[in-house]
Design a protein around this motif. Structure first.
Motif, PDB file in Angstrom:
ATOM      1  N   LEU A  50       0.837  -1.179  -0.132  1.00  0.00           N
ATOM      2  CA  LEU A  50      -0.081  -0.016  -0.082  1.00  0.00           C
ATOM      3  C   LEU A  50       0.836   1.334   0.108  1.00  0.00           C
ATOM      4  O   LEU A  50       0.659   2.205  -0.718  1.00  0.00           O
ATOM      5  N   PRO A 129      -4.159   8.119  -3.521  1.00  0.00           N
ATOM      6  CA  PRO A 129      -4.933   6.678  -3.015  1.00  0.00           C
ATOM      7  C   PRO A 129      -4.533   5.720  -4.043  1.00  0.00           C
ATOM      8  O   PRO A 129      -4.324   5.899  -5.361  1.00  0.00           O
ATOM      9  N   HIS A 132      -9.886   2.019  -6.120  1.00  0.00           N
ATOM     10  CA  HIS A 132     -10.512   0.488  -6.449  1.00  0.00           C
ATOM     11  C   HIS A 132     -11.388   0.615  -7.384  1.00  0.00           C
ATOM     12  O   HIS A 132     -11.804  -0.235  -8.316  1.00  0.00           O
ATOM     13  N   SER A 148     -14.147   4.677   1.865  1.00  0.00           N
ATOM     14  CA  SER A 148     -13.323   3.400   1.687  1.00  0.00           C
ATOM     15  C   SER A 148     -14.084   2.196   1.484  1.00  0.00           C
ATOM     16  O   SER A 148     -15.314   2.126   1.439  1.00  0.00           O
ATOM     17  N   LYS A 150     -14.582  -0.332   3.253  1.00  0.00           N
ATOM     18  CA  LYS A 150     -15.247  -0.832   4.348  1.00  0.00           C
ATOM     19  C   LYS A 150     -16.838  -0.107   4.439  1.00  0.00           C
ATOM     20  O   LYS A 150     -17.639  -0.629   4.569  1.00  0.00           O
ATOM     21  N   SER A 198      -8.350   3.684  -1.155  1.00  0.00           N
ATOM     22  CA  SER A 198      -7.500   3.307   0.179  1.00  0.00           C
ATOM     23  C   SER A 198      -6.037   4.214  -0.077  1.00  0.00           C
ATOM     24  O   SER A 198      -5.401   4.325  -1.077  1.00  0.00           O
ATOM     25  N   ALA A 203      -6.995   4.856   5.667  1.00  0.00           N
ATOM     26  CA  ALA A 203      -7.057   3.203   5.761  1.00  0.00           C
ATOM     27  C   ALA A 203      -8.067   2.919   6.579  1.00  0.00           C
ATOM     28  O   ALA A 203      -8.406   3.333   7.440  1.00  0.00           O
ATOM     29  N   ASP A 204      -9.157   1.929   6.561  1.00  0.00           N
ATOM     30  CA  ASP A 204      -9.973   1.330   7.140  1.00  0.00           C
ATOM     31  C   ASP A 204      -9.114   0.614   8.499  1.00  0.00           C
ATOM     32  O   ASP A 204      -8.187   0.324   8.406  1.00  0.00           O
ATOM     33  N   ILE A 371      -6.525  -3.232   4.544  1.00  0.00           N
ATOM     34  CA  ILE A 371      -5.556  -2.258   3.861  1.00  0.00           C
ATOM     35  C   ILE A 371      -5.070  -2.873   2.382  1.00  0.00           C
ATOM     36  O   ILE A 371      -4.072  -2.350   2.118  1.00  0.00           O
ATOM     37  N   PRO A 373      -4.051  -3.354  -0.674  1.00  0.00           N
ATOM     38  CA  PRO A 373      -4.293  -2.346  -2.025  1.00  0.00           C
ATOM     39  C   PRO A 373      -5.066  -3.169  -3.262  1.00  0.00           C
ATOM     40  O   PRO A 373      -5.518  -2.315  -4.035  1.00  0.00           O
TER      41      PRO A 373
END
Length: 825
Positions: A50, A129, A132, A148, A150, A198, A203-204, A371, A373
């Protein structure tokens, strides 16, 4: 080679069903082991990958001063880039709420529109970041946000969906409304989610439901609803993420430069690489848990799959005994016996690789999953290729070894060494079925009568050991969950009294009300300040608690609490970061005046190690305790001022926080619904992370129990077949069918008792050792766990399981055709 290939074609036609089952077993076993190893590798490298894919910040700088001049910091030579953010919680997003820990207190607040970016550098020159899905927000717009992974999973809001953001009016902002409800009446913005991203800072985590990151345009276009003017109620603080040119190595020079530029030594400057190293420790812990699981699965596979291969190869070698008389060489017999299992192993190994790729979508686990990536399916050829080679090698060795042993058994051998325990049972005059069963369980024998006794005994011990160790470890996790003092939380409720050197109201009102409550066992009037260590590379969050009735306890791990102004007790991570121990002397620098005069430097002697309250800028194992006199010698004012209270046993925190807060507000004359609030402490993130891997030891224990079941079941079936002549002779001498059954039952019971005798104490000790290692690793206060119920139930459960396994072999023993067995003998 031609004869081996001819036999292989014949074997594949005759036994394709059993070979197909063998291939499926190999596929399941190899997929389990390879998935665990690949998942461990993927999880352990998640943080590194990450960081490589982003531009992570080196430090977060918390000036905690309204109107702070950040241009002075941007111009420092160590700074590569800097981005500011609004350090407050005043936004209400869609009514989605979550818990956030503040000085160890959890309060229901709006989903974070907090930490709103205040300039356009975020997610561009710093914390760029991994995207995604979608894209990063346009920093000039006030209607865009990113979330994020999550958050998207938990709330079902992804790219293309919208969120409603309510801002406070300038008047509400001045009142310090924290945005915990929909009472805000300022501008209402519709935010379009444009990306799922992320980055290390965003980060979550295990204690968060996910993040919403607003576009900087929200602050840029609505300054009157976000910044406004500083008041005592509304500090309107802007803090910053900073990326240094030389990374963590530049932190000491940066701290010194900040102190020269601002005249302040109390600015909290976090070492984010150190925090990420702490996260890496957690990832390493999770990876080791997975590797332990994989190792147990591997051992179980050696027993379970190995037995199937051995049986197939031994049967083939027995069939080829006639060919030996016609001149077939032993090597040819071993090759022919190994050919079909090798084909099954190859098919199963390839299928295992395919299964590993399919299940990789659920890896990594725990914190690493938050986390990762590049989530989704991933095939690790560093694991898959050697894994397939190892499968083929082990299958070849097992089948060839079984064939060789079968050939040696056909030539006969000595009866082997007698068992001392069986001899003692004979001298004790135990019944014949018990004596014979004991010999079957403990004496391996040789040649055609050989029975795999040692694997069965090992399996029984390891099975019991694994279950007891797993439940002991689980008991440690349960104890930590039920006793927050293991993490330094000797309090059940808490609330803020002041921030930034300013009290919202006299602290005596809150403390005296809590002291006079029958529901409260202890009270602490706690102040917090941030000092800088002598090396200039570490910030130390210091706490002090005022003396008073019903004094709040402090967790001491070693040594003692400070008793004089020149003494301090430090948390373990801080001790490790500073490279000191109990008895060391450390110089700290604070701020003796509120505005910029000469910093105050004091030398303290470390009297012990312990735990501290989890605060906004520290975890429970970062920081230290000093006496009130020692605190006042270093600071004038405080960073945070709060009251903490421990409740009496049986008092439910959620039921008393409201009434106690109302009682305090009535004394303050605060309007209903406003003023002081009491909250329940948030669970430390380390506990949440620990719970994420809690199931692994239990699954590991079940795997080891499966190993025991397979090993014992195999030896029971083998004993009846290979020692049928012994049973037949005894039957001819008068032993009944019922006594024949008791031979196998006794054999199974002896194996179980051996496993219990060694496995119970060893499992308890191993579980405690592992829990002690975890407690030191996290760290937390160690209390030896006990699995009393598991150990108590293990005895009848083990005896029940082995007797169920013995049911079919004992039936076969009772139904042996005595004449046929003796005639063949």
């Amino acid at each position: 080679m031609p004869i081996v290939l001819s036999w292989l074609r014949l074997d594949l036609r005759r036994r394709w069903r059993s070979l197909a089952v063998l291939a499926l077993i190999v596929a399941a076993a190899s997929a389990t082991v390879m998935s665990a190893v690949a998942g461990a590798r993927r999880g352990a490298s998640a943080m590194t990958r990450l960081q490589v894919a982003t531009l992570p910040a080196t430090t977060v700088m918390l000036a905690n001063e309204p109107g702070f001049d950040w241009d002075r910091i941007r111009s420092l030579p160590q700074v590569e880039t800097l981005t500011t953010f609004l350090n407050r919680y005043s936004f209400f997003v869609d009514g989605i709420s979550h818990d956030i820990g503040v000085a160890g207190a959890a309060q229901e607040i709006s989903q974070r529109g907090a930490f709103a970016p205040a300039d356009d550098q975020v997610m561009r020159s710093i914390e760029k970041p991994v995207v995604h899905e979608g894209r990063v927000f346009d920093p000039s717009r006030d209607d865009e946000a990113v979330v994020s992974p999550k958050f998207a999973d938990r709330f079902g809001r992804g790219v293309g969906d919208t969120l409603s953001l309510t801002l406070p009016t300038p008047a509400e902002l001045a009142q310090g409304l924290d945005g915990t409800g929909p009472e805000l009446t300022g501008p209402r913005l519709t935010l379009h989610i444009v990306g799922i991203v992320s980055a290390p800072w965003f980060a979550d985590s295990a204690d968060s439901p996910g993040n919403v990151v607003l576009s900087p345009g929200v602050v840029g276009r609505h300054p009157q609803n976000t910044l406004a003017n500083s008041t005592q109620t509304n500090p309107a603080q802007v803090d910053a993420l900073v990326r240094l040119r030389d990374g963590a190595a530049a932190l000491p020079a940066f701290r010194a430069a900040v102190q020269r530029a601002t005249g302040r030594a109390d600015i909290d400057i976090w070492d984010l690489p150190e925090q990420r190293r702490h996260t890496q420790r957690q990832l390493t812990f999770e990876a080791r848990c997975l590797l332990a699981f994989g190792a147990a699965a591997f051992v179980a596979s050696l027993f379970l799959v190995g037995q199937a291969i051995v049986r197939h190869a031994a049967a083939t070698a027995a069939e080829l005994a006639t060919m030996r008389a016609l001149g077939m060489a032993p090597r040819q017999v071993a090759a022919a016996a190994s050919a079909a299992p090798l084909v099954a192993g190859l098919v199963g190994g390839v299928a295992g690789i395919v299964l590993t790729a399919l299940v990789s979508r659920w890896f990594p686990i725990g914190t690493a999953r938050l986390i990762e990536p590049h989530p989704g399916r991933s095939l690790d050829w560093v694991v898959a290729a050697p894994g397939l080679s190892l499968v083929l090698l082990l299958v070849a060795l097992a089948s060839a070894g079984a064939a060789s042993m079968a050939l040696r058994a056909a030539r006969g051998a000595d009866p082997g060494r007698p068992s001392t325990i069986a001899a003692a049972a004979t001298r004790a005059g135990l019944p014949v079925p018990v004596l014979i069963g004991t010999r079957f369980a403990l004496e391996a024998g040789r040649g055609a009568r050989a029975v795999p006794v040692r694997p069965a005994l090992t399996g029984a011990v390891v099975g019991v050991l694994g279950i007891v160790a797993a439940f002991t470890f689980s008991a440690g996790v349960a104890d930590a969950s039920d006793h927050p003092e293991r993490f330094g939380q000797t309090f059940g409720i808490g609330g803020f009294i002041g921030v930034g050197g300013h009290d919202f109201f006299p602290s005596e009102v809150a403390t005296s009300t809590l002291v006079n409550s029958a529901d409260v066992a202890a009270v602490g009037d706690v102040r917090n300040g941030v000092a800088t260590a002598q090396d200039g590379n570490h910030s130390v969050s210091l706490f002090t608690v005022a003396p008073g009735p019903k004094q709040l306890d402090v967790v001491v791990a070693s040594g003692r609490r400070p008793a004089a102004a020149g003494e301090m007790m430090l948390a373990e991570r801080t001790m490790r970061a500073l490279g000191i121990g109990v008895g060391s002397r450390v110089e700290l620098t604070g701020r003796k005046t509120e505005r910029g005069a000469e910093p105050a430097a004091r030398v303290y002697t470390v009297t012990g190690t312990g735990l501290v309250p989890q605060g906004p800028h520290n975890s429970y194992s970062d920081g230290g305790w000093v006496t009130p006199e020692g605190f006042d010698a270093l600071f004038e004012g405080f960073t945070y001022h709060f009251v903490l209270a421990e409740l009496r046993d049986g008092v439910v925190p959620d039921r008393v926080t409201g009434p106690l807060a109302r009682r305090i507000n009535e004394r303050l004359g605060a309007p209903a619904g406003e003023g002081f609030t009491l909250d329940v402490p948030a669970s430390p993130v380390e506990l949440l992370e620990l719970r994420q891997v809690r199931a692994l030891p239990l699954v590991l224990g079940l795997f080891l129990a499966l190993l025991a079941v397979g090993a014992i079941g195999h030896v029971l079936a083998t004993a009846v077949r290979r020692r049928a002549s012994d049973i037949a002779v005894l039957r001819a001498l008068g032993m009944t069918r019922t006594q024949s059954r008791w031979v196998t039952v006794s054999q199974a019971s002896v194996l179980a008792l051996a496993g219990l005798l060694i496995g119970l104490p060893t499992g308890l000790a191993l579980g405690r050792v592992v829990w002690r290692a975890v407690a030191d690793y996290l760290p937390l206060q160690y209390v030896a766990p006990s699995a009393g119920l598991a150990m108590l139930l293990a005895v009848p459960a083990a005896l029940l399981v082995v007797n169920v396994l013995a049911a079919l072999p004992s039936r076969r023993a009772a139904r042996l055709r005595i004449a046929d067995v003796l005639r063949a003998e």
